[in-house]
Design a protein around this motif. Structure first.
Motif, PDB file in Angstrom:
ATOM      1  N   ASN A  59       0.818  -1.208   0.000  1.00 53.84           N
ATOM      2  CA  ASN A  59       0.000   0.000   0.000  1.00 53.84           C
ATOM      3  C   ASN A  59       0.857   1.266   0.000  1.00 53.84           C
ATOM      4  O   ASN A  59       0.317   2.378  -0.105  1.00 53.84           O
ATOM      5  CB  ASN A  59      -0.943   0.007   1.201  1.00 53.84           C
ATOM      6  CG  ASN A  59      -1.981  -1.101   1.119  1.00 53.84           C
ATOM      7  OD1 ASN A  59      -2.533  -1.363   0.057  1.00 53.84           O
ATOM      8  ND2 ASN A  59      -2.226  -1.778   2.233  1.00 53.84           N
ATOM      9  N   GLN A  90       1.333 -10.452  -1.471  1.00 52.16           N
ATOM     10  CA  GLN A  90       0.483  -9.267  -1.408  1.00 52.16           C
ATOM     11  C   GLN A  90       0.626  -8.428  -2.671  1.00 52.16           C
ATOM     12  O   GLN A  90      -0.357  -7.874  -3.175  1.00 52.16           O
ATOM     13  CB  GLN A  90       0.849  -8.449  -0.173  1.00 52.16           C
ATOM     14  CG  GLN A  90       0.569  -9.158   1.145  1.00 52.16           C
ATOM     15  CD  GLN A  90       1.235  -8.478   2.328  1.00 52.16           C
ATOM     16  OE1 GLN A  90       1.873  -7.431   2.189  1.00 52.16           O
ATOM     17  NE2 GLN A  90       1.102  -9.072   3.507  1.00 52.16           N
ATOM     18  N   LYS A  94      -2.354  -7.243  -5.243  1.00 53.06           N
ATOM     19  CA  LYS A  94      -2.527  -5.827  -5.571  1.00 53.06           C
ATOM     20  C   LYS A  94      -2.439  -5.607  -7.081  1.00 53.06           C
ATOM     21  O   LYS A  94      -3.179  -4.800  -7.650  1.00 53.06           O
ATOM     22  CB  LYS A  94      -1.480  -4.982  -4.856  1.00 53.06           C
ATOM     23  CG  LYS A  94      -1.703  -4.814  -3.364  1.00 53.06           C
ATOM     24  CD  LYS A  94      -2.813  -3.816  -3.046  1.00 53.06           C
ATOM     25  CE  LYS A  94      -2.352  -2.388  -3.243  1.00 53.06           C
ATOM     26  NZ  LYS A  94      -3.348  -1.399  -2.736  1.00 53.06           N
ATOM     27  N   TYR A  98      -6.808  -6.427  -6.212  1.00 55.61           N
ATOM     28  CA  TYR A  98      -7.410  -6.797  -4.932  1.00 55.61           C
ATOM     29  C   TYR A  98      -6.726  -6.061  -3.785  1.00 55.61           C
ATOM     30  O   TYR A  98      -5.721  -5.384  -3.971  1.00 55.61           O
ATOM     31  CB  TYR A  98      -7.356  -8.319  -4.752  1.00 55.61           C
ATOM     32  CG  TYR A  98      -8.198  -9.033  -5.766  1.00 55.61           C
ATOM     33  CD1 TYR A  98      -9.552  -9.264  -5.551  1.00 55.61           C
ATOM     34  CD2 TYR A  98      -7.651  -9.442  -6.984  1.00 55.61           C
ATOM     35  CE1 TYR A  98     -10.342  -9.892  -6.506  1.00 55.61           C
ATOM     36  CE2 TYR A  98      -8.432 -10.061  -7.951  1.00 55.61           C
ATOM     37  CZ  TYR A  98      -9.775 -10.291  -7.696  1.00 55.61           C
ATOM     38  OH  TYR A  98     -10.552 -10.902  -8.649  1.00 55.61           O
ATOM     39  N   THR A  99      -7.280  -6.189  -2.588  1.00 57.26           N
ATOM     40  CA  THR A  99      -6.831  -5.360  -1.472  1.00 57.26           C
ATOM     41  C   THR A  99      -5.862  -6.092  -0.553  1.00 57.26           C
ATOM     42  O   THR A  99      -5.894  -7.319  -0.411  1.00 57.26           O
ATOM     43  CB  THR A  99      -8.026  -4.880  -0.633  1.00 57.26           C
ATOM     44  OG1 THR A  99      -8.734  -6.027  -0.125  1.00 57.26           O
ATOM     45  CG2 THR A  99      -8.963  -4.036  -1.461  1.00 57.26           C
ATOM     46  N   THR A 101      -4.829  -5.495   3.472  1.00 65.40           N
ATOM     47  CA  THR A 101      -5.272  -4.746   4.643  1.00 65.40           C
ATOM     48  C   THR A 101      -4.558  -5.237   5.894  1.00 65.40           C
ATOM     49  O   THR A 101      -3.868  -6.255   5.870  1.00 65.40           O
ATOM     50  CB  THR A 101      -6.789  -4.917   4.852  1.00 65.40           C
ATOM     51  OG1 THR A 101      -7.084  -6.322   5.000  1.00 65.40           O
ATOM     52  CG2 THR A 101      -7.576  -4.365   3.682  1.00 65.40           C
ATOM     53  N   GLU A 135      -0.074  -7.898   7.872  1.00 66.53           N
ATOM     54  CA  GLU A 135      -1.033  -7.531   6.832  1.00 66.53           C
ATOM     55  C   GLU A 135      -1.515  -8.810   6.155  1.00 66.53           C
ATOM     56  O   GLU A 135      -0.878  -9.859   6.264  1.00 66.53           O
ATOM     57  CB  GLU A 135      -0.403  -6.589   5.809  1.00 66.53           C
ATOM     58  CG  GLU A 135      -0.184  -5.184   6.342  1.00 66.53           C
ATOM     59  CD  GLU A 135       0.245  -4.203   5.268  1.00 66.53           C
ATOM     60  OE1 GLU A 135      -0.330  -3.094   5.226  1.00 66.53           O
ATOM     61  OE2 GLU A 135       1.161  -4.528   4.485  1.00 66.53           O
ATOM     62  N   GLN A 138      -6.395 -10.148   0.042  1.00 66.23           N
ATOM     63  CA  GLN A 138      -7.674 -10.683  -0.427  1.00 66.23           C
ATOM     64  C   GLN A 138      -7.369 -11.720  -1.501  1.00 66.23           C
ATOM     65  O   GLN A 138      -6.561 -11.481  -2.396  1.00 66.23           O
ATOM     66  CB  GLN A 138      -8.524  -9.551  -1.006  1.00 66.23           C
ATOM     67  CG  GLN A 138      -9.903  -9.978  -1.478  1.00 66.23           C
ATOM     68  CD  GLN A 138     -10.666  -8.821  -2.106  1.00 66.23           C
ATOM     69  OE1 GLN A 138     -10.099  -7.767  -2.380  1.00 66.23           O
ATOM     70  NE2 GLN A 138     -11.956  -9.020  -2.336  1.00 66.23           N
TER      71      GLN A 138
END
Length: 222
Positions: A59, A90, A94, A98-99, A101, A135, A138
């Motif tokens: 992120n 991750q 991304k 997709y996320t 979090t 983290e 998704q």
């Protein structure tokens, strides 16, 4: 085969990926985009991409993080194999839109993971892996859930039979675990697993983790 590895911190190395590459007579190149001004391989010179873990978040908005995702998207379009561990997994999610979090729990230390799909033959139903994250990703809708744990369902996925993302780590060997704990011991604090640095160091890396890592890489490169 040319294997390009994206390494994101000095203390999270290739581990058993190096042994697999050597055993199969592949060429292995390691890139450090977080350090060397975002230097990355091109898609055309990549036969297999390995994306390792790191302390950053997908992120974050660094240019090299975005460039990594562009590379991942290109390789997906070219149907080339990709393996991502932790931050690497991750980044794959991304790249697909997709996320990522904050996880409901922080997992740092050794804990069991459970197989959720039989798509890859001869993988044990239960394994003990090294966790080092807070983290979570998704699962892409087009992917299959591959592993889960008691605290987090989304521990691993497989996509198109040639892309695997794991939230945890099968790749570390003894020396890698020592390096992670020696340099990043402060991160262990507040983990739900309740282990100390000494606990993590004194736990013998399960021999089957290397075997499973080989099977995963064999499967996505077959």
């Amino acid at each position: 085969m040319r294997i390009n590895v994206l390494q994101h911190t000095p203390n999270e190395g290739i581990g058993s990926v190096g042994a697999w590459a050597k055993e199969n007579h592949h060429d292995l190149f390691i890139y450090h985009p977080y350090f060397y001004n975002g230097v990355l391989p091109t898609a055309d010179e990549t036969d297999l991409l390995i994306i390792l873990g790191g302390p950053m978040s997908p992120n974050d908005s660094d240019d090299w993080i975005m460039a990594e995702r562009d590379l991942i998207r290109t390789l997906i379009k070219q149907q080339k194999p990709i393996f991502g561990a932790c931050y690497g997994a991750q980044q794959i999610t991304k790249a697909l839109g997709y996320t990522v979090t904050k996880s409901p729990v922080k997992e740092v230390g050794w804990d069991k993971v459970y197989l959720e799909s039989n798509i890859i033959p001869d993988i044990p139903k239960e394994l003990t892996a090294l966790h080092w994250h807070e983290e979570t990703f998704q699962i892409p809708h087009e992917a299959k859930l591959l592993f889960s744990s008691q605290y987090l369902t989304n521990q691993g996925f497989i996509l198109n039979d040639n892309i695997i993302g794991l939230q945890f780590h099968f790749e570390p060997e003894d020396v890698n675990v020592k390096e992670m704990v020696t340099n990043d011991f402060a991160y262990i604090k507040d983990s739900i697993l309740g282990q100390t640095a000494e606990d993590i160091l004194n736990f013998d890396v399960p021999k089957e983790n290397k075997t499973v890592m080989f099977k995963l890489l064999d499967f996505i490169t077959k």
